[in-house]
Write a protein that holds these residues in place. Structure first.
Motif, PDB file in Angstrom:
ATOM      1  N   PHE A   6       0.841  -1.200   0.000  1.00 23.80           N
ATOM      2  CA  PHE A   6       0.000   0.000   0.000  1.00 23.80           C
ATOM      3  C   PHE A   6       0.875   1.247   0.000  1.00 23.80           C
ATOM      4  O   PHE A   6       1.826   1.339   0.766  1.00 23.80           O
ATOM      5  CB  PHE A   6      -0.923   0.014   1.228  1.00 23.80           C
ATOM      6  CG  PHE A   6      -1.882  -1.130   1.266  1.00 23.80           C
ATOM      7  CD1 PHE A   6      -3.047  -1.110   0.524  1.00 23.80           C
ATOM      8  CD2 PHE A   6      -1.602  -2.251   2.046  1.00 23.80           C
ATOM      9  CE1 PHE A   6      -3.926  -2.177   0.543  1.00 23.80           C
ATOM     10  CE2 PHE A   6      -2.476  -3.326   2.072  1.00 23.80           C
ATOM     11  CZ  PHE A   6      -3.635  -3.295   1.319  1.00 23.80           C
ATOM     12  N   HIS A  57      -1.249  -1.002  -4.712  1.00 29.57           N
ATOM     13  CA  HIS A  57      -2.460  -0.296  -4.286  1.00 29.57           C
ATOM     14  C   HIS A  57      -2.077   1.132  -3.898  1.00 29.57           C
ATOM     15  O   HIS A  57      -1.397   1.336  -2.901  1.00 29.57           O
ATOM     16  CB  HIS A  57      -3.111  -0.988  -3.085  1.00 29.57           C
ATOM     17  CG  HIS A  57      -3.426  -2.437  -3.293  1.00 29.57           C
ATOM     18  ND1 HIS A  57      -4.435  -2.874  -4.120  1.00 29.57           N
ATOM     19  CD2 HIS A  57      -2.844  -3.552  -2.791  1.00 29.57           C
ATOM     20  CE1 HIS A  57      -4.470  -4.191  -4.106  1.00 29.57           C
ATOM     21  NE2 HIS A  57      -3.514  -4.622  -3.310  1.00 29.57           N
ATOM     22  N   PHE A  76      -6.942   2.267   9.062  1.00 28.00           N
ATOM     23  CA  PHE A  76      -6.976   1.411   7.872  1.00 28.00           C
ATOM     24  C   PHE A  76      -6.169   0.137   8.106  1.00 28.00           C
ATOM     25  O   PHE A  76      -6.629  -0.975   7.799  1.00 28.00           O
ATOM     26  CB  PHE A  76      -6.417   2.156   6.654  1.00 28.00           C
ATOM     27  CG  PHE A  76      -6.252   1.278   5.443  1.00 28.00           C
ATOM     28  CD1 PHE A  76      -7.288   1.130   4.533  1.00 28.00           C
ATOM     29  CD2 PHE A  76      -5.065   0.575   5.216  1.00 28.00           C
ATOM     30  CE1 PHE A  76      -7.147   0.286   3.419  1.00 28.00           C
ATOM     31  CE2 PHE A  76      -4.922  -0.258   4.125  1.00 28.00           C
ATOM     32  CZ  PHE A  76      -5.965  -0.411   3.220  1.00 28.00           C
ATOM     33  N   CYS A 108      -7.970  -2.289  10.418  1.00 27.24           N
ATOM     34  CA  CYS A 108      -9.117  -2.911   9.754  1.00 27.24           C
ATOM     35  C   CYS A 108      -8.679  -3.907   8.695  1.00 27.24           C
ATOM     36  O   CYS A 108      -9.263  -4.995   8.565  1.00 27.24           O
ATOM     37  CB  CYS A 108     -10.001  -1.847   9.114  1.00 27.24           C
ATOM     38  SG  CYS A 108     -10.806  -0.764  10.303  1.00 27.24           S
ATOM     39  N   TYR A 109      -7.639  -3.539   7.932  1.00 26.68           N
ATOM     40  CA  TYR A 109      -7.207  -4.419   6.850  1.00 26.68           C
ATOM     41  C   TYR A 109      -6.665  -5.750   7.379  1.00 26.68           C
ATOM     42  O   TYR A 109      -6.974  -6.806   6.826  1.00 26.68           O
ATOM     43  CB  TYR A 109      -6.156  -3.736   5.968  1.00 26.68           C
ATOM     44  CG  TYR A 109      -5.680  -4.651   4.862  1.00 26.68           C
ATOM     45  CD1 TYR A 109      -6.481  -4.875   3.741  1.00 26.68           C
ATOM     46  CD2 TYR A 109      -4.470  -5.330   4.956  1.00 26.68           C
ATOM     47  CE1 TYR A 109      -6.076  -5.750   2.734  1.00 26.68           C
ATOM     48  CE2 TYR A 109      -4.058  -6.202   3.957  1.00 26.68           C
ATOM     49  CZ  TYR A 109      -4.863  -6.412   2.854  1.00 26.68           C
ATOM     50  OH  TYR A 109      -4.471  -7.282   1.871  1.00 26.68           O
ATOM     51  N   ASN A 155      -9.708  -7.973   8.329  1.00 27.90           N
ATOM     52  CA  ASN A 155     -10.647  -8.557   7.357  1.00 27.90           C
ATOM     53  C   ASN A 155     -10.153  -8.628   5.920  1.00 27.90           C
ATOM     54  O   ASN A 155     -10.820  -9.208   5.068  1.00 27.90           O
ATOM     55  CB  ASN A 155     -11.978  -7.795   7.392  1.00 27.90           C
ATOM     56  CG  ASN A 155     -11.803  -6.307   7.137  1.00 27.90           C
ATOM     57  OD1 ASN A 155     -10.972  -5.888   6.329  1.00 27.90           O
ATOM     58  ND2 ASN A 155     -12.596  -5.480   7.833  1.00 27.90           N
ATOM     59  N   HIS A 156      -9.003  -8.006   5.625  1.00 33.02           N
ATOM     60  CA  HIS A 156      -8.409  -8.015   4.284  1.00 33.02           C
ATOM     61  C   HIS A 156      -9.344  -7.488   3.200  1.00 33.02           C
ATOM     62  O   HIS A 156      -9.247  -7.863   2.033  1.00 33.02           O
ATOM     63  CB  HIS A 156      -7.909  -9.425   3.920  1.00 33.02           C
ATOM     64  CG  HIS A 156      -6.743  -9.854   4.761  1.00 33.02           C
ATOM     65  ND1 HIS A 156      -6.902 -10.517   5.956  1.00 33.02           N
ATOM     66  CD2 HIS A 156      -5.408  -9.672   4.601  1.00 33.02           C
ATOM     67  CE1 HIS A 156      -5.712 -10.741   6.492  1.00 33.02           C
ATOM     68  NE2 HIS A 156      -4.795 -10.235   5.706  1.00 33.02           N
ATOM     69  N   ASP A 157     -10.239  -6.593   3.587  1.00 31.05           N
ATOM     70  CA  ASP A 157     -11.138  -5.928   2.640  1.00 31.05           C
ATOM     71  C   ASP A 157     -10.689  -4.472   2.540  1.00 31.05           C
ATOM     72  O   ASP A 157     -10.899  -3.684   3.462  1.00 31.05           O
ATOM     73  CB  ASP A 157     -12.580  -6.023   3.147  1.00 31.05           C
ATOM     74  CG  ASP A 157     -13.600  -5.459   2.163  1.00 31.05           C
ATOM     75  OD1 ASP A 157     -13.274  -4.490   1.440  1.00 31.05           O
ATOM     76  OD2 ASP A 157     -14.730  -5.958   2.125  1.00 31.05           O
ATOM     77  N   ILE A 158     -10.072  -4.108   1.412  1.00 29.50           N
ATOM     78  CA  ILE A 158      -9.469  -2.784   1.276  1.00 29.50           C
ATOM     79  C   ILE A 158     -10.510  -1.671   1.340  1.00 29.50           C
ATOM     80  O   ILE A 158     -10.356  -0.693   2.084  1.00 29.50           O
ATOM     81  CB  ILE A 158      -8.662  -2.681  -0.034  1.00 29.50           C
ATOM     82  CG1 ILE A 158      -7.482  -3.666  -0.020  1.00 29.50           C
ATOM     83  CG2 ILE A 158      -8.152  -1.257  -0.232  1.00 29.50           C
ATOM     84  CD1 ILE A 158      -6.723  -3.727  -1.333  1.00 29.50           C
ATOM     85  N   ALA A 186     -12.034  -1.249   4.738  1.00 25.83           N
ATOM     86  CA  ALA A 186     -11.059  -0.617   5.635  1.00 25.83           C
ATOM     87  C   ALA A 186     -10.966   0.878   5.367  1.00 25.83           C
ATOM     88  O   ALA A 186     -10.829   1.681   6.309  1.00 25.83           O
ATOM     89  CB  ALA A 186      -9.693  -1.275   5.470  1.00 25.83           C
TER      90      ALA A 186
END
Length: 304
Positions: A180, A216, A258, A261-262, A265-268, A271
């Protein structure tokens, strides 16, 4: 989930002003506050406030600021095993000027942050290997940043780089190993040499970095939200509308939340949305770390 922040700490010296003085002019400012800051420390506190188990790797001076900085890390539940004092060097400080609209201008004096070296990463290696993400900024030497990126890649640890403060000396090819890359609009303009006056220009500038190999690219745009550019295309995450009082540390708030959160759950995009809510709440109060909200307050805003 453990997150490592390898980076800076500063003492924020915040002056609240009606306007900046001109050269040679002295003005009275209405208020002043002092607190713990620095991009690395801010991001560490934000991640910890949202629930992450955070390991901090940084350096402080041997002045009266150092013990307060270490105590502040501990108060926020951050592991200070690798927070070390450097003899004969000042701690990092950041004079901040906040105007009536809540916008800020910042100077930084790196001090002991310049003493954070690749050897310090090696010293923390075993604990770093247990982390699910490494967060970096540019308030430490580029040599150390590059070494940390290589370390993360070697041990399959995702790396998030906040290229702030932005510098043209940053080697984009070297940082393409990051998972990222998170600049704001100003940093994006400096790094690309492109105009970023609207969302179309911001997207074009971000894409110019993505095509060089960055996986990303997430641009934080303050009141305009945040923008993700990756191999799947472009995604705009809208901001939460709040009454902004002080934007200091808002980008760091976004990044720390971020990351937490990432790794959960590994949901960009999810997050990013949560981080937007966290950052929005942070600007409704004065200061940096002390303005960061509790997780329950963020969830309440998300579900409103």
């Amino acid at each position: 989930m453990k997150i490592a922040v390898i980076g800076s700490n500063m003492v924020d010296l915040t002056s609240y002003i009606t306007r900046m003085p001109t050269l040679g002019e002295t003005l009275e400012a209405p208020d002043f506050s002092m607190g713990c800051g620095g991009k690395g420390a801010n991001q560490a506190v934000a991640a910890a406030k949202y629930g992450a188990d955070v390991l901090m790797v940084t350096k402080v001076g041997d002045d009266f600021f150092a013990d307060n900085t270490i105590a502040n890390f501990k108060k926020n539940g951050i592991d200070t095993t690798y927070v070390q004092k450097v003899p004969g060097v000042s701690s990092g400080v950041a004079p901040i000027f906040v105007d009536k609209s809540g916008q800020n201008s910042i100077l930084i004096i790196k001090g002991a942050n310049n003493e954070l070296k690749p050897a310090d990463i090696d010293a923390a290696a075993e604990d770093l290997k247990a982390c699910k993400m490494i967060i970096l900024q540019l308030e430490i030497s580029l040599e150390t940043v590059y070494y940390a990126i290589e370390f993360g890649n070697k041990y399959n640890i995702p790396v998030l780089l906040n290229p702030a403060p932005a510098t043209n000396e940053l080697d984009i090819d070297k940082v393409c190993q990051c998972d990222f890359f998170m600049p704001n609009e100003t940093e994006l303009a400096i790094l690309t040499g492109m105009s970023v006056s609207d969302e179309t220009e911001i997207e074009a500038a971000a894409k110019s970095l993505a095509v060089r190999g960055l996986k990303h690219v997430i641009v934080t745009m303050g009141a305009r939200g945040s923008l993700l550019i990756d191999e799947n295309g472009t995604q705009l995450v809208k901001p939460f509308k709040v009454n902004a009082v002080d934007s200091s540390g808002a980008g760091d708030a976004f990044i720390g939340c971020f990351a937490c959160c990432y790794v959960e759950n590994h949901d960009i995009v999810a997050a990013m949305k949560t981080a937007s809510a966290f950052a929005a709440l942070s600007v409704t109060k004065r200061g940096t770390q002390k303005s960061y909200p509790e997780r329950a307050d963020v969830l309440k805003l998300l579900n409103a």
